[in-house]
Design a protein around this motif. Sequence first.
Motif, short mmCIF file in Angstrom:
data_model
loop_
_atom_site.label_atom_id
_atom_site.label_comp_id
_atom_site.label_asym_id
_atom_site.label_seq_id
_atom_site.Cartn_x
_atom_site.Cartn_y
_atom_site.Cartn_z
N TYR A 1 0.83 -1.20 0.00
CA TYR A 1 0.00 0.00 0.00
C TYR A 1 0.87 1.25 0.00
CZ TYR A 1 -4.07 -2.85 1.23
OH TYR A 1 -5.09 -3.76 1.22
N MET A 2 0.42 2.23 -0.76
CA MET A 2 1.05 3.54 -0.72
C MET A 2 -0.04 4.60 -0.67
SD MET A 2 4.31 3.10 -3.30
CE MET A 2 5.20 4.52 -2.68
N TYR A 3 0.27 5.71 0.00
CA TYR A 3 -0.74 6.73 0.27
C TYR A 3 -0.17 8.11 0.01
CZ TYR A 3 -2.34 2.83 3.21
OH TYR A 3 -2.70 1.60 3.69
N TRP A 4 -1.06 9.02 -0.35
CA TRP A 4 -0.71 10.43 -0.36
C TRP A 4 -1.66 11.17 0.58
CZ3 TRP A 4 3.45 12.84 -1.82
CH2 TRP A 4 4.25 12.32 -2.85
N TYR A 5 -1.06 11.95 1.47
CA TYR A 5 -1.80 12.78 2.41
C TYR A 5 -1.38 14.24 2.23
CZ TYR A 5 -2.84 8.55 5.18
OH TYR A 5 -3.27 7.31 5.61
N ARG A 6 -2.26 15.12 2.68
CA ARG A 6 -1.86 16.50 2.83
C ARG A 6 -2.06 16.90 4.28
NH1 ARG A 6 -5.38 20.75 -0.45
NH2 ARG A 6 -4.48 22.13 1.13
N GLN A 7 -1.23 17.81 4.73
CA GLN A 7 -1.29 18.26 6.11
C GLN A 7 -1.36 19.78 6.13
OE1 GLN A 7 2.18 17.68 8.77
NE2 GLN A 7 0.73 16.80 10.24
N ASP A 8 -2.40 20.28 6.76
CA ASP A 8 -2.63 21.71 6.85
C ASP A 8 -2.87 22.10 8.29
OD1 ASP A 8 -4.43 20.70 4.15
OD2 ASP A 8 -2.91 22.25 3.86
N PRO A 9 -2.49 23.32 8.67
CA PRO A 9 -2.70 23.77 10.05
C PRO A 9 -4.15 23.60 10.47
CG PRO A 9 -1.34 25.33 8.86
CD PRO A 9 -1.83 24.34 7.84
N GLY A 10 -4.35 23.05 11.67
CA GLY A 10 -5.69 22.88 12.19
C GLY A 10 -6.40 21.62 11.74
N HIS A 11 -5.74 20.88 10.86
CA HIS A 11 -6.33 19.63 10.37
C HIS A 11 -5.41 18.46 10.67
CE1 HIS A 11 -9.58 21.44 7.95
NE2 HIS A 11 -8.73 22.41 7.73
N GLY A 12 -6.00 17.31 10.86
CA GLY A 12 -5.19 16.11 10.87
C GLY A 12 -4.79 15.78 9.45
N LEU A 13 -3.92 14.81 9.29
CA LEU A 13 -3.57 14.34 7.96
C LEU A 13 -4.83 13.90 7.22
CD1 LEU A 13 -0.49 12.28 9.06
CD2 LEU A 13 -0.41 14.09 7.34
N ARG A 14 -4.95 14.33 5.97
CA ARG A 14 -6.11 13.98 5.19
C ARG A 14 -5.68 13.20 3.95
NH1 ARG A 14 -9.32 19.49 4.44
NH2 ARG A 14 -7.19 20.28 4.17
N LEU A 15 -6.36 12.09 3.72
CA LEU A 15 -5.99 11.20 2.64
C LEU A 15 -6.46 11.74 1.29
CD1 LEU A 15 -4.78 8.41 1.89
CD2 LEU A 15 -7.09 7.48 2.19
N ILE A 16 -5.54 11.77 0.34
CA ILE A 16 -5.86 12.26 -1.00
C ILE A 16 -6.20 11.08 -1.91
CG2 ILE A 16 -5.03 13.60 -2.98
CD1 ILE A 16 -2.97 14.89 -1.08
N HIS A 17 -5.26 10.20 -2.07
CA HIS A 17 -5.43 8.98 -2.85
C HIS A 17 -4.57 7.89 -2.23
CE1 HIS A 17 -7.60 10.19 -6.56
NE2 HIS A 17 -6.95 11.34 -6.48
N TYR A 18 -4.90 6.66 -2.54
CA TYR A 18 -4.04 5.58 -2.11
C TYR A 18 -4.00 4.50 -3.19
CZ TYR A 18 -8.25 2.98 -0.72
OH TYR A 18 -9.46 2.32 -0.70
N SER A 19 -3.02 3.62 -3.03
CA SER A 19 -2.85 2.53 -3.98
C SER A 19 -2.69 1.22 -3.21
CB SER A 19 -1.61 2.78 -4.84
OG SER A 19 -1.28 1.62 -5.59
N TYR A 20 -3.36 0.20 -3.70
CA TYR A 20 -3.25 -1.11 -3.06
C TYR A 20 -2.53 -2.11 -3.95
CZ TYR A 20 -7.74 -1.21 -5.56
OH TYR A 20 -8.73 -1.07 -6.49
N GLY A 21 -1.88 -1.59 -4.98
CA GLY A 21 -1.08 -2.44 -5.85
C GLY A 21 -0.77 -1.69 -7.13
#
Lengths: 111, 116
Positions: B31-51
């Motif tokens: 698995y691989m993931y892309w997150y973005r992190q912004d002030p006041g927010h937890g990490l938020r998932l953008i897209h992910y890959s399961y293969g």
Amino acid sequence: GESVGLHLPTLSVQEGDNSIINCAYSNSASDYFIWYKQESGKGPQFIIDIRSNMDKRQGQRVTVLLNKTVKHLSLQIAATQPGDSAVYFCAESPYGQNFVFGPGTRLSVLP
Amino acid sequence: DAGITQSPRHKVTETGTPVTLRCHQTENHRYMYWYRQDPGHGLRLIHYSYGVKDTDKGEVSDGYSVSRSKTEDFLLTLESATSSQTSVYFCAIGGLAGSEYQETQYFGPGTRLLVL
């Protein structure tokens, strides 16, 4: 470094004291939890994890406690050191699903 | 950083330009993931890959696309960058090859993106 969170709750502790950082999670179906540490300008670093079939798990100087009844997770750091200063956040995952991350708590260690 | 590299580490771009961020792992995680992190927010998932070639949307996928042509590489593309996409982007990996579950996620060092 970048601002991980401008208005995060802050916990200030004296060097050598124990720290307790709390996290309320949202999903009663969550069965896997992780605590991360994030220093300024760096990526989150895995600290310790726990599954829902456990109430407590210990690592090196850290202990995670899980209370499923009230959906509460805590991270205890023993003998807090200056290097422990960072933002700490929890992550929860319902079975097989993507993680949800909390906004975090800033730990400040006072000399 | 658990054998994860991200490039570039910093980027400044202008509104409307395409941007591609790269995540490279040497751990053979499924698995691989892309997150973005912004002030006041937890990490938020953008897209992910399961293969390889298998991807799915996350919580904040609008304006982003991804591709995974090899196990070790996961690319995040901002088709036409906007100021709201100014953020710190983190790649994460999880789940060893053959694992059915996502398990623990390990994060890369991040890419700081500024869209002017």
